[in-house]
Design a protein around this motif. Structure first.
Motif, mmCIF file in Angstrom:
data_model
loop_
_atom_site.group_PDB
_atom_site.id
_atom_site.type_symbol
_atom_site.label_atom_id
_atom_site.label_comp_id
_atom_site.label_asym_id
_atom_site.label_seq_id
_atom_site.Cartn_x
_atom_site.Cartn_y
_atom_site.Cartn_z
ATOM 1 N N GLY A 66 0.815 -1.204 0.000
ATOM 2 C CA GLY A 66 0.000 0.000 0.000
ATOM 3 C C GLY A 66 0.849 1.254 0.000
ATOM 4 O O GLY A 66 2.079 1.208 0.108
ATOM 5 N N GLN A 67 0.184 2.390 -0.130
ATOM 6 C CA GLN A 67 0.845 3.689 -0.155
ATOM 7 C C GLN A 67 -0.038 4.725 0.522
ATOM 8 O O GLN A 67 -1.269 4.605 0.537
ATOM 9 N N ASP A 68 0.593 5.745 1.050
ATOM 10 C CA ASP A 68 -0.084 6.986 1.389
ATOM 11 C C ASP A 68 0.004 7.837 0.119
ATOM 12 O O ASP A 68 1.035 8.438 -0.164
ATOM 13 N N LEU A 69 -1.063 7.858 -0.651
ATOM 14 C CA LEU A 69 -0.994 8.456 -1.979
ATOM 15 C C LEU A 69 -0.639 9.932 -1.945
ATOM 16 O O LEU A 69 0.106 10.422 -2.801
ATOM 17 N N GLN A 70 -1.162 10.653 -0.984
ATOM 18 C CA GLN A 70 -0.846 12.082 -0.905
ATOM 19 C C GLN A 70 0.642 12.298 -0.699
ATOM 20 O O GLN A 70 1.255 13.182 -1.299
ATOM 21 N N ARG A 71 1.264 11.472 0.132
ATOM 22 C CA ARG A 71 2.686 11.592 0.425
ATOM 23 C C ARG A 71 3.563 10.973 -0.657
ATOM 24 O O ARG A 71 4.609 11.518 -1.022
ATOM 25 N N ASP A 72 3.150 9.826 -1.190
ATOM 26 C CA ASP A 72 4.015 9.034 -2.057
ATOM 27 C C ASP A 72 3.870 9.352 -3.540
ATOM 28 O O ASP A 72 4.797 9.098 -4.323
ATOM 29 N N VAL A 73 2.704 9.861 -3.948
ATOM 30 C CA VAL A 73 2.435 10.088 -5.368
ATOM 31 C C VAL A 73 1.889 11.492 -5.628
ATOM 32 O O VAL A 73 2.309 12.174 -6.555
ATOM 33 N N GLY A 74 0.936 11.926 -4.805
ATOM 34 C CA GLY A 74 0.245 13.182 -5.049
ATOM 35 C C GLY A 74 -0.931 12.981 -5.987
ATOM 36 O O GLY A 74 -1.201 11.876 -6.478
ATOM 37 N N ASP A 75 -1.665 14.047 -6.225
ATOM 38 C CA ASP A 75 -2.788 13.991 -7.161
ATOM 39 C C ASP A 75 -2.246 13.635 -8.543
ATOM 40 O O ASP A 75 -1.360 14.309 -9.066
ATOM 41 N N PHE A 76 -2.785 12.580 -9.149
ATOM 42 C CA PHE A 76 -2.172 12.068 -10.377
ATOM 43 C C PHE A 76 -3.024 12.339 -11.611
ATOM 44 O O PHE A 76 -4.220 12.599 -11.530
ATOM 45 N N VAL A 77 -2.382 12.259 -12.763
ATOM 46 C CA VAL A 77 -2.984 12.652 -14.036
ATOM 47 C C VAL A 77 -3.979 11.602 -14.532
ATOM 48 O O VAL A 77 -3.711 10.395 -14.498
ATOM 49 N N LEU A 78 -5.117 12.100 -15.027
ATOM 50 C CA LEU A 78 -6.138 11.269 -15.651
ATOM 51 C C LEU A 78 -6.186 11.483 -17.165
ATOM 52 O O LEU A 78 -6.402 10.540 -17.924
ATOM 53 N N LEU A 79 -6.013 12.733 -17.559
ATOM 54 C CA LEU A 79 -5.965 13.090 -18.982
ATOM 55 C C LEU A 79 -4.730 13.953 -19.182
ATOM 56 O O LEU A 79 -4.588 15.005 -18.556
ATOM 57 N N ARG A 80 -3.823 13.503 -20.033
ATOM 58 C CA ARG A 80 -2.541 14.154 -20.200
ATOM 59 C C ARG A 80 -2.647 15.445 -21.002
ATOM 60 O O ARG A 80 -3.627 15.685 -21.706
ATOM 61 N N ALA A 81 -1.607 16.262 -20.928
ATOM 62 C CA ALA A 81 -1.583 17.537 -21.644
ATOM 63 C C ALA A 81 -1.610 17.347 -23.157
ATOM 64 O O ALA A 81 -2.072 18.229 -23.884
ATOM 65 N N ASP A 82 -1.138 16.193 -23.645
ATOM 66 C CA ASP A 82 -1.147 15.941 -25.086
ATOM 67 C C ASP A 82 -2.456 15.319 -25.553
ATOM 68 O O ASP A 82 -2.578 14.905 -26.710
ATOM 69 N N GLY A 83 -3.457 15.243 -24.649
ATOM 70 C CA GLY A 83 -4.768 14.723 -25.023
ATOM 71 C C GLY A 83 -4.904 13.219 -24.921
ATOM 72 O O GLY A 83 -5.959 12.666 -25.259
ATOM 73 N N VAL A 84 -3.873 12.530 -24.458
ATOM 74 C CA VAL A 84 -3.910 11.074 -24.314
ATOM 75 C C VAL A 84 -4.444 10.719 -22.928
ATOM 76 O O VAL A 84 -4.005 11.278 -21.917
ATOM 77 N N TRP A 85 -5.367 9.775 -22.883
ATOM 78 C CA TRP A 85 -5.898 9.315 -21.595
ATOM 79 C C TRP A 85 -4.823 8.563 -20.839
ATOM 80 O O TRP A 85 -4.116 7.725 -21.404
ATOM 81 N N ALA A 86 -4.688 8.855 -19.561
ATOM 82 C CA ALA A 86 -3.651 8.241 -18.743
ATOM 83 C C ALA A 86 -3.951 6.764 -18.508
ATOM 84 O O ALA A 86 -5.109 6.353 -18.402
ATOM 85 N N TYR A 87 -2.885 6.001 -18.405
ATOM 86 C CA TYR A 87 -3.005 4.556 -18.168
ATOM 87 C C TYR A 87 -3.870 4.250 -16.952
ATOM 88 O O TYR A 87 -4.712 3.348 -16.999
ATOM 89 N N GLN A 88 -3.662 4.975 -15.848
ATOM 90 C CA GLN A 88 -4.363 4.651 -14.599
ATOM 91 C C GLN A 88 -5.876 4.699 -14.769
ATOM 92 O O GLN A 88 -6.586 3.818 -14.271
ATOM 93 N N LEU A 89 -6.379 5.703 -15.451
ATOM 94 C CA LEU A 89 -7.823 5.809 -15.659
ATOM 95 C C LEU A 89 -8.314 4.757 -16.641
ATOM 96 O O LEU A 89 -9.308 4.067 -16.385
#
Length: 309
Positions: free
Chosen positions: A169-192
């Protein structure tokens, strides 16, 4: 050391097992991807379940021409039999947009104007790159426009019990932060995309390489926010080279030979902890593999490519 916790019923929450293999066409299959395909396939069949095939072809700048056909041809030549039609992520963009819209309505996602350079200048390193410092979490800076969209992870620990690797497991706020869902180049992020697709396809058991263990808490957070069913997870050992690097297209892993199926499958079985009798024909090798597969015999890894002759 093996830490298998494989005592759950077939499929998440006792539902019929449905697994999947989801390669990206950024190159042809190699020995590492074969281990993942083989382990996920044998586990699905051992539970009397289905095994789906999904092509994760969203990252078009990295796609290699002809790779999709090569992947399908290699899997067929090696004797894999998937259930149903092949699913292509590039044909499912509306599903990802609907998911992002649902998150926005609930305030769980927000626009971000930060560039990679800006983040690197102010962020610290986490478990998987820079930890987003939350610059745009309370709104875009004056005069800035949205480049990407992020999930608001919130506080707290996000963990799970992996069928092979044990508690993680992880503390997401500490270990990753708010993460990308839709990238700046218009590509949908893998996680979503992977969360939406697994839910849409009814996947109950995700069996994949341990290099994706670090992504799982993010996916669990998305599952929670979208109100989806949580699958069971099993992260198989990754294959590494003599330098300890994961065997991948980036580390110039040699491609699989479609004409060398029996030899390559025999090697993959050995690396997963099940060395078969020598020189079995392909059909007999598959029969032997189905008869002997047991997750508790698989090492947690990593597995060195030179460890099996």
């Amino acid at each position: 050391m093996n830490r298998s916790t494989d005592s759950h019923p077939p499929g998440a929450a006792g539902t019929p097992y449905r697994g999947r293999f989801a390669p990206s066409p950024t190159g042809r299959l190699h020995a590492g991807s074969l281990m993942t395909a083989l382990g996920s396939y044998l586990d699905a069949r051992a539970h009397g379940g289905q095994w789906l095939l999904r092509i994760e072809d969203l990252d078009t700048p990295r796609m290699v021409p002809g790779a999709v056909d090569a992947i399908l041809h290699t899997l067929e030549a090696y004797g894999f039999e998937w259930d149903g039609e092949v699913v292509y992520q590039s044909r499912r963009l509306d599903l990802y947009r609907d998911a992002l819209d649902a998150l926005l309505v609930r305030g769980d996602a927000y626009p971000c104007a930060c560039t990679r350079a800006q983040i690197a200048a102010h962020a610290r390193r986490g478990v998987d790159g820079y930890v987003y410092p939350g610059t745009c979490a309370q709104g875009l800076p004056a005069g800035a426009s949205a480049r990407a969209w992020r999930l608001r992870v919130g506080d707290g620990y996000t963990g799970f019990l992996d069928r092979l690797q044990g508690e993680y497991g992880q503390d997401l706020q500490r270990d990753v932060g708010d993460f990308v869902l839709l990238r700046a180049d218009g590509v949908w992020a893998y996680q979503l995309a992977v969360v939406v697709d697994d839910a849409a396809q009814g996947v109950t058991d995700v069996v994949r390489g341990a290099d994706l263990l670090v992504s799982t808490p993010r996916q669990l957070k998305l599952i929670e926010r979208l109100g989806l069913d949580v699958p069971a997870y099993c992260h198989l050992p990754v294959l590494v080279n003599v330098q300890g690097e994961k065997l991948s297209k980036q580390t110039l892993a040699p491609e699989l030979d479609p004409d060398g199926a029996a030899a390559e499958l025999s090697l993959a079985l050995s690396r997963l902890g099940f060395p078969p009798p020598p020189r079995l024909p392909l059909t007999e090798l598959w029969r032997w593999a189905h008869e002997h597969w047991l997750l508790s015999g698989v090492p947690a890894g990593p597995v060195n490519i030179g460890a099996v002759p």
